[in-house]
Every structure is written in structure tokens, then in C-alpha cells.
Design a protein around this motif. Structure first.
Motif, PDB file in Angstrom:
ATOM      1  N   SER A  75       0.842  -1.191   0.000  1.00  0.00           N
ATOM      2  CA  SER A  75       0.000   0.000   0.000  1.00  0.00           C
ATOM      3  C   SER A  75       0.877   1.239   0.000  1.00  0.00           C
ATOM      4  CB  SER A  75      -0.922   0.029   1.229  1.00  0.00           C
ATOM      5  OG  SER A  75      -1.804  -1.064   1.248  1.00  0.00           O
ATOM      6  N   ALA A  76       0.313   2.338  -0.498  1.00  0.00           N
ATOM      7  CA  ALA A  76       1.078   3.588  -0.574  1.00  0.00           C
ATOM      8  C   ALA A  76       0.148   4.717  -0.972  1.00  0.00           C
ATOM      9  CB  ALA A  76       2.203   3.471  -1.594  1.00  0.00           C
ATOM     10  N   ASN A 135      -4.300 -20.315  -4.722  1.00  0.00           N
ATOM     11  CA  ASN A 135      -2.873 -20.018  -4.816  1.00  0.00           C
ATOM     12  C   ASN A 135      -2.141 -20.317  -3.517  1.00  0.00           C
ATOM     13  OD1 ASN A 135      -2.112 -18.946  -7.481  1.00  0.00           O
ATOM     14  ND2 ASN A 135      -3.648 -17.391  -7.083  1.00  0.00           N
ATOM     15  N   ILE A 136      -2.710 -19.887  -2.418  1.00  0.00           N
ATOM     16  CA  ILE A 136      -2.057 -20.062  -1.122  1.00  0.00           C
ATOM     17  C   ILE A 136      -1.896 -21.532  -0.771  1.00  0.00           C
ATOM     18  CG2 ILE A 136      -2.389 -19.751   1.363  1.00  0.00           C
ATOM     19  CD1 ILE A 136      -3.405 -16.973   0.785  1.00  0.00           C
ATOM     20  N   LEU A 137      -2.922 -22.325  -1.043  1.00  0.00           N
ATOM     21  CA  LEU A 137      -2.869 -23.742  -0.708  1.00  0.00           C
ATOM     22  C   LEU A 137      -1.846 -24.498  -1.553  1.00  0.00           C
ATOM     23  CD1 LEU A 137      -6.662 -24.542  -0.178  1.00  0.00           C
ATOM     24  CD2 LEU A 137      -4.908 -24.166   1.548  1.00  0.00           C
ATOM     25  N   PHE A 138      -1.523 -23.971  -2.726  1.00  0.00           N
ATOM     26  CA  PHE A 138      -0.530 -24.604  -3.579  1.00  0.00           C
ATOM     27  C   PHE A 138       0.843 -23.941  -3.461  1.00  0.00           C
ATOM     28  CE2 PHE A 138      -4.260 -26.528  -5.385  1.00  0.00           C
ATOM     29  CZ  PHE A 138      -3.821 -27.767  -5.828  1.00  0.00           C
ATOM     30  N   GLY A 139       1.039 -23.152  -2.411  1.00  0.00           N
ATOM     31  CA  GLY A 139       2.349 -22.580  -2.138  1.00  0.00           C
ATOM     32  C   GLY A 139       2.735 -21.404  -2.997  1.00  0.00           C
ATOM     33  N   GLU A 140       1.759 -20.767  -3.632  1.00  0.00           N
ATOM     34  CA  GLU A 140       2.016 -19.572  -4.424  1.00  0.00           C
ATOM     35  C   GLU A 140       1.555 -18.337  -3.648  1.00  0.00           C
ATOM     36  OE1 GLU A 140       3.375 -19.622  -7.972  1.00  0.00           O
ATOM     37  OE2 GLU A 140       4.081 -21.304  -6.766  1.00  0.00           O
ATOM     38  N   ASP A 141       2.223 -17.214  -3.853  1.00  0.00           N
ATOM     39  CA  ASP A 141       1.899 -15.989  -3.132  1.00  0.00           C
ATOM     40  C   ASP A 141       0.998 -15.090  -3.976  1.00  0.00           C
ATOM     41  OD1 ASP A 141       3.636 -16.830  -1.063  1.00  0.00           O
ATOM     42  OD2 ASP A 141       5.333 -16.088  -2.228  1.00  0.00           O
ATOM     43  N   VAL A 142       0.228 -14.248  -3.298  1.00  0.00           N
ATOM     44  CA  VAL A 142      -0.716 -13.360  -3.970  1.00  0.00           C
ATOM     45  C   VAL A 142      -0.411 -11.918  -3.577  1.00  0.00           C
ATOM     46  CG1 VAL A 142      -3.138 -12.802  -4.359  1.00  0.00           C
ATOM     47  CG2 VAL A 142      -2.472 -15.175  -3.898  1.00  0.00           C
ATOM     48  N   LEU A 143      -0.261 -11.064  -4.584  1.00  0.00           N
ATOM     49  CA  LEU A 143       0.039  -9.652  -4.354  1.00  0.00           C
ATOM     50  C   LEU A 143      -1.250  -8.838  -4.343  1.00  0.00           C
ATOM     51  CD1 LEU A 143       2.100  -7.325  -4.121  1.00  0.00           C
ATOM     52  CD2 LEU A 143       2.155  -7.260  -6.625  1.00  0.00           C
ATOM     53  N   PHE A 144      -1.410  -8.008  -3.322  1.00  0.00           N
ATOM     54  CA  PHE A 144      -2.593  -7.179  -3.177  1.00  0.00           C
ATOM     55  C   PHE A 144      -2.233  -5.704  -3.313  1.00  0.00           C
ATOM     56  CE2 PHE A 144      -3.667 -11.086  -1.126  1.00  0.00           C
ATOM     57  CZ  PHE A 144      -5.036 -11.236  -1.246  1.00  0.00           C
ATOM     58  N   ASP A 145      -2.886  -5.038  -4.239  1.00  0.00           N
ATOM     59  CA  ASP A 145      -2.752  -3.590  -4.398  1.00  0.00           C
ATOM     60  C   ASP A 145      -4.009  -2.969  -3.792  1.00  0.00           C
ATOM     61  OD1 ASP A 145      -2.569  -0.964  -5.139  1.00  0.00           O
ATOM     62  OD2 ASP A 145      -2.427  -1.326  -7.286  1.00  0.00           O
ATOM     63  N   ILE A 146      -4.003  -2.783  -2.471  1.00  0.00           N
ATOM     64  CA  ILE A 146      -5.186  -2.293  -1.757  1.00  0.00           C
ATOM     65  C   ILE A 146      -4.781  -1.167  -0.806  1.00  0.00           C
ATOM     66  CG2 ILE A 146      -6.538  -4.418  -1.921  1.00  0.00           C
ATOM     67  CD1 ILE A 146      -5.522  -5.262   0.786  1.00  0.00           C
ATOM     68  N   VAL A 192      -0.998 -12.886   6.120  1.00  0.00           N
ATOM     69  CA  VAL A 192      -0.773 -11.565   5.539  1.00  0.00           C
ATOM     70  C   VAL A 192       0.602 -11.004   5.913  1.00  0.00           C
ATOM     71  CG1 VAL A 192      -1.583  -9.178   5.408  1.00  0.00           C
ATOM     72  CG2 VAL A 192      -3.245 -11.055   5.560  1.00  0.00           C
ATOM     73  N   VAL A 193       1.309 -10.499   4.917  1.00  0.00           N
ATOM     74  CA  VAL A 193       2.542  -9.728   5.118  1.00  0.00           C
ATOM     75  C   VAL A 193       2.322  -8.405   4.391  1.00  0.00           C
ATOM     76  CG1 VAL A 193       5.016  -9.574   4.684  1.00  0.00           C
ATOM     77  CG2 VAL A 193       3.965 -11.794   5.193  1.00  0.00           C
ATOM     78  N   SER A 194       2.505  -7.294   5.091  1.00  0.00           N
ATOM     79  CA  SER A 194       2.160  -6.009   4.492  1.00  0.00           C
ATOM     80  C   SER A 194       3.321  -5.022   4.503  1.00  0.00           C
ATOM     81  CB  SER A 194       0.950  -5.395   5.199  1.00  0.00           C
ATOM     82  OG  SER A 194       1.208  -5.192   6.571  1.00  0.00           O
ATOM     83  N   VAL A 195       3.396  -4.256   3.420  1.00  0.00           N
ATOM     84  CA  VAL A 195       4.448  -3.246   3.250  1.00  0.00           C
ATOM     85  C   VAL A 195       3.796  -1.917   2.892  1.00  0.00           C
ATOM     86  CG1 VAL A 195       6.489  -2.559   1.940  1.00  0.00           C
ATOM     87  CG2 VAL A 195       6.087  -4.985   2.436  1.00  0.00           C
ATOM     88  N   PHE A 196       4.226  -0.858   3.553  1.00  0.00           N
ATOM     89  CA  PHE A 196       3.734   0.481   3.223  1.00  0.00           C
ATOM     90  C   PHE A 196       4.880   1.282   2.626  1.00  0.00           C
ATOM     91  CE2 PHE A 196       2.192   4.784   3.731  1.00  0.00           C
ATOM     92  CZ  PHE A 196       0.836   4.652   3.489  1.00  0.00           C
ATOM     93  N   ILE A 197       4.613   1.889   1.465  1.00  0.00           N
ATOM     94  CA  ILE A 197       5.629   2.673   0.764  1.00  0.00           C
ATOM     95  C   ILE A 197       5.421   4.159   1.054  1.00  0.00           C
ATOM     96  CG2 ILE A 197       6.697   3.182  -1.453  1.00  0.00           C
ATOM     97  CD1 ILE A 197       6.832   0.255  -0.725  1.00  0.00           C
ATOM     98  N   LEU A 198       6.475   4.822   1.541  1.00  0.00           N
ATOM     99  CA  LEU A 198       6.438   6.253   1.807  1.00  0.00           C
ATOM    100  C   LEU A 198       7.298   7.003   0.798  1.00  0.00           C
ATOM    101  CD1 LEU A 198       6.843   6.340   5.695  1.00  0.00           C
ATOM    102  CD2 LEU A 198       4.803   7.047   4.420  1.00  0.00           C
ATOM    103  N   GLU A 243      -3.951   8.586   3.773  1.00  0.00           N
ATOM    104  CA  GLU A 243      -3.380   7.244   3.600  1.00  0.00           C
ATOM    105  C   GLU A 243      -2.122   7.091   4.452  1.00  0.00           C
ATOM    106  OE1 GLU A 243      -3.746   3.489   1.657  1.00  0.00           O
ATOM    107  OE2 GLU A 243      -4.997   5.232   1.277  1.00  0.00           O
ATOM    108  N   ILE A 244      -1.272   8.101   4.437  1.00  0.00           N
ATOM    109  CA  ILE A 244      -0.022   8.044   5.187  1.00  0.00           C
ATOM    110  C   ILE A 244      -0.267   7.911   6.688  1.00  0.00           C
ATOM    111  CG2 ILE A 244       2.016   9.411   5.841  1.00  0.00           C
ATOM    112  CD1 ILE A 244       2.030  10.510   2.961  1.00  0.00           C
ATOM    113  N   CYS A 245      -1.358   8.462   7.173  1.00  0.00           N
ATOM    114  CA  CYS A 245      -1.683   8.393   8.602  1.00  0.00           C
ATOM    115  C   CYS A 245      -1.819   6.956   9.112  1.00  0.00           C
ATOM    116  CB  CYS A 245      -2.976   9.152   8.888  1.00  0.00           C
ATOM    117  SG  CYS A 245      -2.823  10.950   8.800  1.00  0.00           S
TER     118      CYS A 245
END
Length: 231
Positions: free
Chosen positions: A31-32, A111-122, A138-144, A176-178
């Protein structure tokens, strides 16, 4: 315990990238605020990593001229979207600027059950909804952006938006940054290549978590039972 968590117990055979240990995939959220470089980073990540796939959301907003239905979004009516909510077909959904956005459950689970990762643009709302339902996946990254000046430059560089539109985008970016503190990792995007390297490092480390490497108990059990002839 969520449906996603329960189904992890009934996995099939799959491999961790560059590994022989079965693993469970993860949901990777980036997210960003607008203009921080999220789209560019996501695109390069998808092009360079064959084990992560983009989640294509459903939305009720109108399709733009450059967009393709089923590739950028699944564009549907409000009535259809509400029907999908009633049928529990979304992992998460949220209302953004009077439009509804939702992530389809079935494709992500597969995807998850077969060991593949899913990218979320949310955005932060989607992220909050996602972790409320499947936190362990869930693993999440915030871009500043490196500065407000840099952010405004990126927002206005197209030169096609009115002052009111630009003002709204900046206000939205501030909001969003908040929510930065709700994410697992924070990256200040001063350089695309450097930021991409950090994202790849995060993804690599998270794939190696013992909780996701569900083949480890079998591997360790076999390792202990191996007899070695010392003579």
C-alpha cells in the motif's frame, strides 16, 4: 479460526521457491499514497518473481479507457457486488470514493494452498479488513515518499489534472499516510531499485518462516530417523 486457516491443514504437494520443503503461500500487501511508486514496484516484482501473482479485484467504478476488464479489475454492477457479498465471495471489500472494491476469495485460497503468493494492491481499509480475517497469512508493506515535495511532484507531473483534483489527491495521500503504523514493514522509496531489493528481501524472509514451511515436520522427522553407517 478462518476458512483460510482451516484449509491449510488439507494442503497438496507444492514447493517453496528454491527449496524442497512444502510451504503455504502468503498474501503480500503493498500500500502507498498516490505517487509513492507502488505501481512501478508491484509491476517489476510480478515480472521478476514467478511465484507471486496479482490479485484482480472486483469493483463497481467505471472502467477507464486504458483498462482491460478481467486484467486490471473485474468491473461489475453494484447489485452484482452486493450479491457477491451476500454469498461470502470476498476475502475483504471496502468503499473508496463512493465505489466498492473487493478481493475474490476462491482464487486467493487456491494459490495459497498450492504454495504460491498473492500480491494485493489495496489501501489501508482493504489491508485492515484482510488482516481481520486471515492475519497469519498476511505480510504487508507500506511505501512512503522521501518528502512531501517529491510526492507532489509525482502527483502533478502528468500535467492533466485540475487544481481541485490535485488538491484532493494530496489530501487523500495525507490520510493514507496516517495509517502507516498498521503495516508490518515500512519502505521509504528514494530509489526504485533499492526499494525493490528491500521488498524482495522481505518476501524471501517471510517465505522461510517455519510456520509457512509446512513440510518441515516431515523433513525433520525423516532427518532424525536416518541411519548412518559410520564404518
Amino acid at each position: 479460526m478462518t476458512n483460510l486457516q482451516l484449509k491449510s491443514q488439507n494442503h497438496k504437494s507444492f514447493l517453496c521457491p528454491n527449496d524442497n520443503i512444502k510451504r503455504r503461500g502468503l498474501m503480500f500487501v503493498i500500500s502507498a499514497p498516490s505517487g509513492a511508486g507502488k505501481t512501478t514496484l508491484s509491476k517489476i516484482l510480478l515480472e521478476t518473481d514467478k511465484h507471486i501473482h496479482m490479485s484482480v479485484s472486483y469493483t463497481t467504478r467505471p472502467m477507464r479507457s486504458e483498462e482491460i476488464d478481467g486484467l486490471d479489475y473485474h468491473f461489475i454492477s453494484i447489485d452484482k457486488f452486493k450479491q457477491m457479498i451476500d454469498n461470502d465471495e470476498f476475502i475483504e471489500y471496502a468503499k473508496v470514493f463512493d465505489n466498492l472494491y473487493g478481493t475474490p476469495k476462491k482464487e486467493v485460497e487456491r494459490n495459497i494452498l498450492f504454495g504460491e503468493d498473492v500480491l494485493f494492491d489495496i489501501d489501508w481499509q482493504g489491508h485492515r479488513n484482510l488482516i481481520s480475517r486471515a492475519r497469519q497469512d498476511v505480510v504487508s508493506v507500506f511505501i512512503l515518499p522521501p518528502s512531501k515535495e517529491d510526492l507532489i511532484h509525482r502527483i502533478t507531473k502528468r500535467g492533466k489534472d485540475s487544481i481541485d483534483v490535485i488538491r484532493n489527491r494530496i489530501e487523500s495521500a495525507n490520510w493514507e499516510i496516517c495509517h502507516w503504523h498498521e503495516y508490518d514493514y515500512i519502505i521509504i522509496n528514494r530509489d526504485i531499485e533499492e526499494s525493490l531489493t528491500k521488498i524482495q528481501s522481505i518476501l524471501r524472509a517471510e517465505r522461510l518462516r517455519k510456520e509457512r514451511r509446512i513440510g518441515l515436520p516431515d523433513f525433520v522427522g525423516n532427518l532424525i530417523q536416518q541411519d548412518i553407517d559410520l564404518l
